[in-house]
Design a protein around this motif. Structure first.
Motif, PDB file in Angstrom:
ATOM      1  N   THR A  96       4.237   1.340   6.128  1.00 23.33           N
ATOM      2  CA  THR A  96       5.177   0.781   5.152  1.00 23.33           C
ATOM      3  C   THR A  96       6.064   1.866   4.558  1.00 23.33           C
ATOM      4  OG1 THR A  96       3.520  -0.870   4.569  1.00 23.33           O
ATOM      5  CG2 THR A  96       5.339  -0.593   3.044  1.00 23.33           C
ATOM      6  N   THR A  97       5.475   3.026   4.257  1.00 24.75           N
ATOM      7  CA  THR A  97       6.212   4.114   3.621  1.00 24.75           C
ATOM      8  C   THR A  97       7.315   4.655   4.517  1.00 24.75           C
ATOM      9  OG1 THR A  97       4.226   4.678   2.378  1.00 24.75           O
ATOM     10  CG2 THR A  97       5.902   6.370   2.492  1.00 24.75           C
ATOM     11  N   GLU A 143       9.465   2.867   5.962  1.00 23.78           N
ATOM     12  CA  GLU A 143      10.549   1.877   5.989  1.00 23.78           C
ATOM     13  C   GLU A 143      10.716   1.297   7.398  1.00 23.78           C
ATOM     14  OE1 GLU A 143      14.094   2.936   3.326  1.00 23.78           O
ATOM     15  OE2 GLU A 143      13.027   4.869   3.446  1.00 23.78           O
ATOM     16  N   TYR A 149       1.715 -10.831   6.666  1.00 18.09           N
ATOM     17  CA  TYR A 149       2.432 -11.038   5.405  1.00 18.09           C
ATOM     18  C   TYR A 149       3.293 -12.296   5.475  1.00 18.09           C
ATOM     19  CZ  TYR A 149       5.450  -8.372   8.527  1.00 18.09           C
ATOM     20  OH  TYR A 149       6.113  -7.923   9.634  1.00 18.09           O
ATOM     21  N   ARG A 200       1.810  -6.650  -1.098  1.00 21.15           N
ATOM     22  CA  ARG A 200       2.913  -6.797  -0.145  1.00 21.15           C
ATOM     23  C   ARG A 200       2.754  -8.017   0.764  1.00 21.15           C
ATOM     24  NH1 ARG A 200       6.437  -2.540   0.371  1.00 21.15           N
ATOM     25  NH2 ARG A 200       5.850  -0.574  -0.633  1.00 21.15           N
ATOM     26  N   THR A 201       1.521  -8.422   1.050  1.00 22.34           N
ATOM     27  CA  THR A 201       1.317  -9.491   2.028  1.00 22.34           C
ATOM     28  C   THR A 201       1.206 -10.877   1.400  1.00 22.34           C
ATOM     29  OG1 THR A 201      -1.088  -9.296   1.971  1.00 22.34           O
ATOM     30  CG2 THR A 201       0.097  -7.895   3.556  1.00 22.34           C
TER      31      THR A 201
END
Length: 292
Positions: A46-47, A49, A108, A140-141
């Motif tokens: 995720t970090t 992007e 997600y 996030r999900t």
């Protein structure tokens, strides 16, 4: 799976001012991690992007990290999503020879039931040629992978070997540590509660803050694993304000501001993310200078 114990970092994807991938900065960041005691690197989490990278850019990031790392540290690759068929297809066709394990996020947006989560990871496990680290991040999900589901997966599939637990719930983490098979690894995905999770029996962290302060955070993790709680908590409290700051206006905007202060890359992020405001950037820069 000792390769995925200790301190792992979720690598950012640095961008130039024109929003293109800055491969030279990425090489510098990889070397910065290795030079300061990080144990393994996570690519395209995720970090990074990853959601805003094209297929060609994802390949460029992978190639750059693999070459810069030059087999010095274990590598973990993020392959996950909310389309089970697409995830399993990528696992079947991608060259994973440079990687030790796959990090795969719980689906997600779709908001599956616990049975849906189980069936998704059943398909992932059957498709993957590498060990799998589950990734639970309800913020996030929009769904929480419960301990009973994780334990069921761990018992049913030999190649599901670990979980990055990022629910921010120390009680849930302790239930995982208590109930999971003995050789199943519980990895913190929340920087602020990494130390208590390790002291409770977790094996380490996949961290964001460690990317900016690798020596201090990895030292804290090592001390925690050695059960030297007082020394470890000294480092935890040294970095606690920074942990709050880097998530205050979103990840990875905060950690990219740290890297800009360190002179390693620009603080550019891609929409819909925006860089941190001037006030937060100043506070982050002040913290970086204080740590030295």
């Amino acid at each position: 799976m000792q390769a995925i114990t200790g301190t792992g970092v979720a690598l950012i994807t640095p961008f130039k001012q024109d929003f293109s991938v800055d491969t030279e900065a990425l090489k510098k960041i990889v070397n910065y991690q290795i030079d300061n005691g990080i144990d393994y690197l996570v690519v395209l989490g995720t970090t990074a992007e990853a959601a805003t990278l094209t297929a060609e850019e994802r390949e460029l990031v992978i190639t750059t990290v693999v070459e810069a790392n030059n087999k010095r540290l274990p590598l973990v690759l993020g392959i996950g999503g909310n389309n089970t068929a697409a995830v399993t297809e990528e696992l079947k066709i991608r060259d994973l020879s440079a990687f030790t394990a796959v990090l795969s996020v719980s689906p997600y947006y779709n908001k599956p039931t616990q049975e849906g989560i189980y069936q998704h990871f059943k398909m992932v496990a059957e498709a993957s040629p590498l060990p799998i680290i589950l990734y639970n991040v309800p913020g996030r999900t929009a769904s929480n992978m419960l301990p009973d589901t994780v334990v069921r997966l761990a018992k049913d599939f030999d190649n599901i070997v670990a979980i990055k637990e990022a629910a921010g719930d120390i009680v849930q983490a302790m239930k995982l540590i208590q109930k999971a098979p003995k050789d199943f690894l519980v990895i913190s995905g929340d920087d602020m509660i990494t130390l208590p999770m390790i002291l409770a029996g977790g094996v380490g962290v996949i961290s964001v803050i460690a990317e900016g302060f690798p020596k201090q955070f990895s030292d804290m993790v090592r001390l925690g694993r050695e059960k030297k709680a007082d020394e470890a908590y000294t480092l935890h409290y040294l970095l606690a304000d920074a942990i709050d700051m880097i998530f205050e206006q979103g990840n990875p905007a905060g950690i990219k501001s740290v890297f800009k202060s360190l002179g390693l890359c620009e603080d550019v992020v891609r929409l819909p993310l925006v860089k941190v405001n001037e006030d937060l950037a100043d506070r982050i820069e002040g913290f970086v200078k204080k740590i030295g």
